[in-house]
Each structure stands twice: as C-alpha cells, then as structure tokens.
Design a protein around this motif. Structure first.
Motif, short mmCIF file in Angstrom:
data_model
loop_
_atom_site.label_atom_id
_atom_site.label_comp_id
_atom_site.label_asym_id
_atom_site.label_seq_id
_atom_site.Cartn_x
_atom_site.Cartn_y
_atom_site.Cartn_z
N TYR A 1 139.40 -15.31 60.68
CA TYR A 1 140.58 -15.79 60.59
C TYR A 1 140.99 -17.02 59.39
N SER A 2 139.95 -16.69 58.26
CA SER A 2 139.24 -17.76 57.23
C SER A 2 140.47 -17.17 56.25
N PRO A 3 141.33 -15.64 55.95
CA PRO A 3 142.53 -15.42 54.93
C PRO A 3 143.11 -16.61 55.58
N GLN A 4 143.87 -16.07 56.82
CA GLN A 4 144.92 -17.38 57.00
C GLN A 4 144.63 -18.32 57.41
N LEU A 5 143.41 -19.30 57.29
CA LEU A 5 143.41 -20.91 57.17
C LEU A 5 143.63 -21.02 55.79
N LEU A 6 143.48 -20.61 54.72
CA LEU A 6 143.20 -21.25 53.74
C LEU A 6 144.51 -20.28 53.28
N PHE B 1 140.21 -25.89 67.30
CA PHE B 1 139.70 -27.30 66.95
C PHE B 1 139.16 -27.15 64.96
N SER B 2 138.74 -26.47 65.39
CA SER B 2 138.17 -26.36 63.57
C SER B 2 139.40 -26.13 62.50
N ASN C 1 131.80 -19.09 69.19
CA ASN C 1 133.52 -19.27 68.78
C ASN C 1 133.69 -19.42 68.19
N TYR C 2 133.02 -20.34 67.20
CA TYR C 2 133.71 -21.71 65.94
C TYR C 2 133.40 -20.01 65.44
N ALA C 3 132.09 -20.38 64.65
CA ALA C 3 131.66 -19.02 63.55
C ALA C 3 132.73 -17.66 63.75
N ASN D 1 152.40 -12.84 55.02
CA ASN D 1 151.94 -14.66 55.09
C ASN D 1 152.06 -15.11 56.37
N THR D 2 151.01 -14.35 57.24
CA THR D 2 150.63 -14.85 58.78
C THR D 2 149.73 -16.11 58.37
N MET D 3 149.84 -17.80 59.10
CA MET D 3 149.31 -18.50 58.94
C MET D 3 148.69 -18.57 59.73
N ILE D 4 147.87 -19.61 59.93
CA ILE D 4 147.27 -19.89 60.92
C ILE D 4 147.75 -20.35 62.65
#
Length: 284
Positions: free
Chosen positions: A59-64, A256-257, A51-53, A231-234
């Motif tokens: 959603y890595s774009p929103q995280l960055l 948690f990530s 689930n973490y991977a 512009n969506t954020m995490i």
C-alpha cells in the motif's frame, strides 16, 4: 508531604484517562500488528514483523498519495488561514468574537454532511458547475469530483479552522507597541511583518500545521466522498482492512507504519522550522 503529592494527585485522573484510552489501545494494537491468523480460526501472537513490510510494500502508493494530499492541503490552509487570522487579529476590532464564531459555525454540522455538501457543490450538475455548463462556459464532460483537486479542496475546507485558530492566538499576543516602535524607526510594513510579526506567530503556525497535517493525511471521508478509485488514501485502506476484510494484523501494522512516518515528518518539520526559535517566541 501532602503538599508535594498534591500536583501528582491532581494530575492522576488525566494520567488514568490517557493510560486507559491511549496507552492500552496502542499496546493492544501493537500486539495485534504482529499476529497471524484469520477471523474464523482466530489470531495468534507469532511476532510476525513481516506484516509491516507486507503492508508498506502493498500500500505504498496510497501512503505516498496521502502524504501528498495532506501536505498540499496543509500548505493551502497556511496560505488561506494566515491572512484570515491576521485580519481578525489586527482588523477585527470589537467584532473578533463574532468573526471567530462564524469561523466555527460550520462545525455545528456533522463532518460527513459538510463533506457531502462539498460534493454536491462540486459535482458535474451541481450548483457551481451546472449553470456554467448550461451557459456553454464549460464543456459538458468537465468535472471536479473524483480528482485530486477535489480531495485536497475538501481537506482544506474541513480542517481550515484548526489552522486559523492557533495562528490567531499567536497574532493576538503580538504587542502593537512593538510594531509602532518599528514604524517609528522607519521600518516598512513588509519589514515589520518579516522581522516581527512572522517570527512571533511561528508558534501558531507550528501548532496549526500539526493540528491539520496529521488528521488530513489519515482522513478517509474526503477521499471516499470526493475522490474516485484513483484517489484512495491510506485511511480508506485501513478502514477497509478493519471493517470489511477483517484483516486486523495488516490494518494495525499499516496504522503503526503511518504513525511512524508522521512522527518522523513532524520531527523533521520541527527541526527545519527551528524548535528553539518557536519555543522562544512562544515564551515571549
């Protein structure tokens, strides 16, 4: 024996509170993050660490983007908040309490309402851009909302007092006699600030960055009100996964990530700033 137990008994209520409302929810969320299933059939503990991977890759774009927006807003808060705190600490005189009250006055209004008012001010036909467009100073299609600038501005506005206050506390503790002694030794104002004031205020800067960067990165309100689809954020993603999609394992894993990324960033920041120097300056 009783005297030895007294400090622990006094701290017991706070430990119970932290355990009930911090440790237990975190443990429950950690358990949910490795479950599988759906809201209809229920969720089962399968220790699915994938689930973490999946959450990070999806959603890595929103995280960055969240790290970028939060970092930019925090930097803006340091650049704006430090001069304000410096002026109040050394030039405020007998009206320091009044200036601090005015600084906190917007917090008597709801966070959401303050963000909506910021949106009203920055909108294309708002009180700021509307007259400029009517006078022909700006093109009719010019807009600030639904841009990265609008989101970063909103984050800076909403969290700025949390940067100013700890810096002000550190500056308030600087002994003016030390600065006077440096001037007597023919040190320039720049040298006094660089060698004395800035190092002694680092604990406040350190605390202010922690108090603003973490909530700014995870904030879902400013991106929802001031940003657009690009512009969506995490925080928006986590909120949607929890409240709309009912995908609790993915939302918990993503939470948690984000927590892990923030903790790593905080440790790197503390290491780069020099935690020992900060603690030494705070002890003085």
């Amino acid at each position: 024996m009783r005297s030895r137990l007294t400090p622990y008994l006094l701290a017991l209520p706070s430990w119970i509170w932290l355990g009930a409302f911090l440790v237990v929810p975190l443990a429950a969320m950690a358990s949910v993050s490795t479950q599988s299933g759906n809201v209809i059939d229920g969720f089962v503990q399968t220790f699915s660490f994938g689930n973490y991977a999946d959450a990070i890759s999806q959603y890595s774009p929103q995280l960055l983007r969240s790290l970028w927006y939060g970092g930019a807003a925090t930097l803006a808060m340091v650049l704006i908040g430090y001069p304000v705190a410096y002026w109040i600490a050394f030039r405020g005189g007998n009206r320091k309490a009044t200036y601090l009250f005015l600084l906190l006055l917007p917090f008597f209004v709801s966070f959401v309402l303050r963000t909506i008012s910021w949106n009203f001010m920055l909108s294309g036909d708002g009180i700021l851009l509307g007259p400029l467009k009517d006078w022909g100073l700006l093109p009719s299609d010019f807009q600030i909302t639904a841009t990265a600038f609008a989101v970063i501005s909103g984050l800076t506005y909403n969290w700025l007092p949390f940067m100013i206050l700890p810096i002000y506390v550190s500056l308030e503790r600087v002994d003016p006699r030390v600065m006077e002694a440096a001037h007597d030794l023919y040190a320039s104002r720049t040298t006094v600030f660089r060698k004395i004031v800035l190092p002694l205020s680092l604990p406040g800067v350190f605390a202010g960055v922690l108090m603003t960067f973490v909530p700014a990165v995870a904030d879902p309100i400013n991106a929802a009100v001031l940003g657009g689809t690009n512009n969506t954020m995490i925080g928006n993603i986590i909120s949607t996964l929890y409240l709309t999609n009912a995908n609790y394992p993915a939302a918990a894993a993503l939470s948690f990530s984000l927590m892990a990324v923030l903790l790593v960033g905080i440790f790197v920041y503390a290491r780069a700033l020099g935690t020992e120097n900060v603690l030494e300056a705070a002890a003085r």
